[in-house]
Scaffold this active site. Structure first.
Site, PDB file in Angstrom:
ATOM      1  CE  LYS A 185       3.495   2.373   3.296  1.00  0.00           C
ATOM      2  NZ  LYS A 185       5.125   2.313   3.176  1.00  0.00           N
TER       3      LYS A 185
HETATM    4  C1  LIG Z   1       5.874   2.946   2.369  1.00  0.00           C
HETATM    5  C2  LIG Z   1       7.186   3.297   2.803  1.00  0.00           C
HETATM    6  C3  LIG Z   1       8.108   4.309   2.172  1.00  0.00           C
HETATM    7  C4  LIG Z   1       7.612   4.827   1.133  1.00  0.00           C
HETATM    8  O1  LIG Z   1       6.341   5.662   1.451  1.00  0.00           O
HETATM    9  P1  LIG Z   1       5.637   6.173   0.260  1.00  0.00           P
HETATM   10  O2  LIG Z   1       4.490   7.178   0.754  1.00  0.00           O
HETATM   11  O3  LIG Z   1       5.171   5.208  -0.555  1.00  0.00           O
HETATM   12  O4  LIG Z   1       6.475   7.326  -0.651  1.00  0.00           O
HETATM   13  C5  LIG Z   1       9.407   4.595   2.907  1.00  0.00           C
HETATM   14  N1  LIG Z   1       9.597   3.637   3.957  1.00  0.00           N
HETATM   15  C6  LIG Z   1       9.060   2.862   4.560  1.00  0.00           C
HETATM   16  C7  LIG Z   1       9.516   2.122   5.635  1.00  0.00           C
HETATM   17  C8  LIG Z   1       7.814   2.433   4.095  1.00  0.00           C
HETATM   18  O5  LIG Z   1       6.863   1.444   4.595  1.00  0.00           O
END
Ligand SMILES: *Cc1c(COP(=O)(O)O)cnc(C)c1O
Length: 463
Positions: free
Chosen positions: A112
């Site tokens: 993120k």
């Molecule tokens: C947010 C997240 C996901 C999922 O990602 P999306 O974009 O919501 O599909 C997968 N793994 C981790 C570690 C995350 O933080």
């Protein structure tokens, strides 16, 4: 570049407009009016660029006139300068076929950061131009919250209210949010699931008693700018592994369908991608939707990959719009039906359009643990539970033998030490850059899982 809503009736906006708006006013999500295309020669010419330069080149057509190329490059330098690895998103080889794309070298140890470090800078840039301010209201299954708080803590024009489901995020995830002490950061633990929190956030955006007083902004992947930033690493990986001449497959551990939708965007822009593998945990609404057209929510089951404990995948609407004929009025109708009955069938056009690029797999806890052990014992790599779900799918989906498979490593294993230790016997240590996380004091408030409680708190505390 103009952006249109997936539900057809909100006004078209430019990039600065969609960045600040988050959700469209008709309840839809913004997507580019048309996809920018890069020729194979143009893609090949980007081989060997530093990540920040590649990022600026990929983002420029989406940003349009809203930032000059020089200014955009300053922002990507600043955002990616905070990463602990010079390659920003390095690749690691597991075996002759399988690769990991490490997306966790940012300040809060999950992918993120790649988008949110950039989004924080974009907010500041666009708000300063109009001398405005923004109240961010977000829901997190763990990682968006910490990455967003890190990206905006201390900013003058931005204030953030972050909702997390009480008891359903890991201690590291919670502490990364609640130990940031800045006057513009408000953490809220609610009784309920991530989906409950996300539904409340969507209601805030549509609640005139709130929006009349505060300009509400989004840091969830409903915000287009986040997806745009994530497109970059699909190009980065491909250019390292023989693209654009050779195709790759990507396996993406998925919850809200944001990260994997960025892969779809890369393909639309001309990057040769053999398959996008949508890997879900036992909360498998996306697997059911892609394998038999059944998009219906169940109850959320907590798993050891909590960032994917989701049964309503907001960004899936963007795919349905793009592959289903881009008919906003029809999609608005379909989504209204879903919001009432919590279930819908995909149309044939949507199913066929998705099947052209996407394959899905549901991965249970045992297979996740097996994938973690395989990486540890056969490849000397410790992977986190989310990455392990992607890796299991990567190793088990049928693909042409000469296609490399890149699993997106979405979090650092030290974010989920208990699950990693259960599966592999070894407990990953937190990298030094997160500092004394367990010694710092936490600050958050607990609220019941009702919309009224959350709305009242935000109205009572927003500046
Ligand atoms: C947010 C997240 C996901 C999922 O990602 P999306 O974009 O919501 O599909 C997968 N793994 C981790 C570690 C995350 O933080």
């Amino acid at each position: 570049m103009q952006y249109v809503s997936t539900r057809g009736s909100a006004p078209a906006l430019d990039f600065a407009g969609v960045t600040l708006a988050g959700l469209a006013s008709d309840g839809g999500l913004y997507v580019p009016e048309k996809w920018p295309r890069l020729s194979p020669d143009e893609i090949a010419a980007m081989r060997g660029l530093p990540y920040a330069e590649l990022a600026a080149r990929i983002m420029q057509p989406f940003v349009g006139e809203c930032l000059t190329p020089e200014r955009l490059r300053e922002l990507t330098d600043k955002a990616y300068g905070r990463f602990a690895h010079a390659a920003v998103t390095p690749l690691t080889q597991l075996d002759e076929r399988q690769w990991l794309l490490e997306l966790f070298h940012g300040p809060t140890l999950a992918f993120k950061d790649v988008a949110l470090q950039m989004l924080g800078l974009l907010f500041e840039e666009f708000l300063a131009r109009e001398d405005g301010s923004l109240t961010i209201v977000g829901a997190t299954s763990g990682d968006t919250g910490s990455a967003a708080i890190d990206a905006v803590a201390g900013l003058d024009r931005v204030e953030i209210f972050m909702l997390h489901p009480k008891g359903r995020v890991s201690d590291v995830q919670r502490r990364q949010m609640t130990t940031v002490r800045a006057p513009n950061v408000h953490n809220i633990a609610i009784d309920g699931s991530f989906d409950d929190a996300q539904a409340m956030v969507k209601r805030i955006f549509a609640d005139e008693s709130v929006t009349a007083k505060h300009r509400i902004g989004a840091v969830n992947s409903i915000n287009w700018a986040r997806l745009m930033a994530q497109v970059v690493y699909y190009f980065a990986a491909s250019l390292q592994l023989g693209g654009p001449e050779h195709k790759l497959a990507f396996s993406v551990p998925t919850g809200n369908f944001g990260d994997v939708f960025a892969g779809h965007v890369a393909a639309r822009m001309g990057l040769p991608i053999e398959r996008l593998i949508v890997a879900t945990n036992t909360n498998d609404i996306l697997h059911r939707a892609l394998s038999n057209g059944d998009y219906s929510t169940g109850t959320v089951t907590p798993t050891s990959a909590p960032s994917m404990d989701i049964q309503v995948s907001s960004n899936f609407e963007r795919l349905l719009f793009d592959v289903g004929g881009r008919d906003g009025a029809a999609l608005a109708e379909q989504m209204r039906g879903f919001e009432t009955s919590k279930a819908m069938q995909l149309t044939n056009a949507q199913r066929d359009g998705a099947a052209a690029l996407f394959t899905s797999m549901r991965v249970d806890e045992d297979d996740m643990a097996r994938a973690m052990r395989w990486a540890c014992e056969e490849c000397a790599e410790i992977v986190d539970p989310h990455t392990a779900i992607g890796l299991h799918a990567a190793r088990n989906v049928q693909l042409p033998a000469d296609v490399p498979v890149v699993t997106l490593a979405t979090a650092h294993p030290a974010k989920f030490p208990d699950a990693v230790e259960r599966a592999t016997g070894s407990r990953p240590a937190l990298p030094a850059r997160v500092g004394d996380l367990f010694a710092r004091e936490e600050a958050f408030i607990e609220l019941p899982g009702t919309y009224e409680a959350v709305r009242g708190h935000i109205l009572g505390h927003a500046a």
